[in-house]
Design a protein around this motif. Structure first.
Motif: not given
Length: 147
Positions: A101-120
């Motif tokens: 999980t991450c804050s919706p505003e934390n774009m760096a963390s959201r990209k990290t989730c995408e890079y590691c294969g996580a699905e929103l």
């Protein structure tokens, strides 16, 4: 309960265990591993991460994985590489999915989730009783990685 973690490495980084924490039912904490993320080339600590084992109300909002990359080492995808190593440990614990999980505003963390294969999966409201709410976070992005 806790497994050997010396195999959590790739060509670029390894995870060095520095502490574990047992389950705390009163606080709603699941067992957890805490690591330093270390660059293989020169044994420099570039950040830290943790894996929380199992699922409960706290992991629904706070996730199974946490990470921080120190400022001067950002931009190298160390967090997503560390997550992929943590997935191996989660599998040892027979987990079939992990939540990040991450804050919706934390774009760096959201990209990290995408890079590691996580699905929103969703952007959910943090309940008033949760520690994240008390720290000012009202919504959280819930990503899932199926292992």
């Amino acid at each position: 309960m806790f497994f050997d973690t010396t195999d959590l490495q790739n060509q670029e980084i390894y995870l060095r265990l520095y502490k574990t924490a047992d389950e705390n039912i009163e606080k709603g904490y699941v067992p957890a591993y805490y690591f330093k993320i270390v660059r293989c080339a020169d044994d420099t600590e570039v950040g830290q991460c943790d894996l929380r084992i199992g699922h409960n109300d706290n992991t629904k909002y706070g996730g199974n994985i946490g990470y921080e990359i120190y400022k001067s080492f950002r931009g190298n995808h160390y967090a997503s590489k560390a997550c992929k190593l943590l997935f191996l440990l989660a599998k040892k614990h027979k987990m079939d999915e992990v939540i990040i999980t991450c804050s919706p505003e934390n774009m760096a963390s959201r990209k990290t989730c995408e890079y590691c294969g996580a699905e929103l999966i969703d952007i959910i409201d943090v309940p008033i009783r949760h520690q994240l709410y008390k720290m000012g976070q009202r919504k959280t992005c819930q990503y899932i990685v199926r292992l």
